[in-house]
Design a protein around this motif. Structure first.
Motif, mmCIF file in Angstrom:
data_model
loop_
_atom_site.group_PDB
_atom_site.id
_atom_site.type_symbol
_atom_site.label_atom_id
_atom_site.label_comp_id
_atom_site.label_asym_id
_atom_site.label_seq_id
_atom_site.Cartn_x
_atom_site.Cartn_y
_atom_site.Cartn_z
ATOM 1 N N GLY A 1 0.766 -1.176 0.071
ATOM 2 C CA GLY A 1 0.159 -0.017 -0.001
ATOM 3 C C GLY A 1 0.838 1.321 0.106
ATOM 4 N N MET A 2 0.242 2.604 -0.388
ATOM 5 C CA MET A 2 0.852 3.686 -0.212
ATOM 6 C C MET A 2 0.175 4.534 0.702
ATOM 7 S SD MET A 2 2.030 4.327 -4.358
ATOM 8 C CE MET A 2 3.188 5.484 -3.815
ATOM 9 N N GLY A 3 0.900 5.689 1.224
ATOM 10 C CA GLY A 3 0.132 6.353 2.289
ATOM 11 C C GLY A 3 0.672 7.968 2.087
ATOM 12 N N TRP A 4 -0.282 8.820 2.931
ATOM 13 C CA TRP A 4 0.334 10.199 2.955
ATOM 14 C C TRP A 4 0.240 10.397 4.242
ATOM 15 C CZ3 TRP A 4 2.356 13.324 -0.854
ATOM 16 C CH2 TRP A 4 1.924 12.672 -2.083
ATOM 17 N N TYR B 1 4.548 13.941 3.418
ATOM 18 C CA TYR B 1 5.346 13.007 2.997
ATOM 19 C C TYR B 1 4.597 11.862 2.384
ATOM 20 C CZ TYR B 1 8.573 14.589 6.519
ATOM 21 O OH TYR B 1 9.332 15.747 7.084
ATOM 22 N N CYS B 2 4.766 11.444 1.260
ATOM 23 C CA CYS B 2 4.339 9.992 0.569
ATOM 24 C C CYS B 2 5.108 8.940 1.211
ATOM 25 C CB CYS B 2 4.360 10.176 -0.738
ATOM 26 S SG CYS B 2 5.881 10.036 -1.591
ATOM 27 N N ALA B 3 4.679 7.715 1.194
ATOM 28 C CA ALA B 3 4.932 6.438 1.663
ATOM 29 C C ALA B 3 4.521 5.340 0.747
ATOM 30 C CB ALA B 3 4.787 6.393 3.235
ATOM 31 N N ALA B 4 5.518 4.173 0.840
ATOM 32 C CA ALA B 4 4.906 3.127 0.044
ATOM 33 C C ALA B 4 5.513 1.761 1.030
ATOM 34 C CB ALA B 4 5.653 3.046 -1.256
#
Length: 120
Positions: free
Chosen positions: A33-36, A94-97
């Motif tokens: 998944g990806m997140g903010w 920040y974006c995250a993966a």
């Protein structure tokens, strides 16, 4: 090495809209998944939105109804459309993966952060 590259931050007025983009390497995008997330000065890192591999989206209560997160697996990218911005939305975003859900500690890859400043 997996990388996430953010863009779209800037200075806007309250009530305006802004869209953040996050370009991910194929490995990072396919890892999960990806997140903010966001972090304001003197405050802890705060969950904003998460997008599961198949597209399911979770939002924090503070942005629900105003922000829209999405991912485009073909483009190896995620997006955060921010509408009706408030002064309290001011933070480094920040974006995250490579993780799942709202827990920032679950994510393996992070972008460099982009500043969003909302003025009155």
């Amino acid at each position: 090495q997996a990388q996430l590259t953010e863009s779209g931050g800037g200075l806007v007025q309250a009530g305006d809209s802004l869209t953040l983009s996050c370009a991910a390497s194929g490995r990072a995008l396919r890892s999960g998944g990806m997140g903010w997330f966001r972090q304001a000065p003197g405050k802890e890192r705060e969950f904003v939105a998460a997008i599961a591999w198949k597209g399911g989206i979770t939002y924090s209560d503070s942005v629900k109804g105003r922000f829209t997160a999405s991912r485009d697996n073909a483009k190896s990218a995620s997006y955060l459309e921010m509408n009706s911005l408030k002064i309290e939305d001011t933070a480094v975003y920040y974006c995250a993966a490579g993780g799942i859900g709202p827990n920032w500690r679950s994510y393996s890859y992070w972008g460099q952060g982009t500043q969003v400043t909302v003025s009155s």
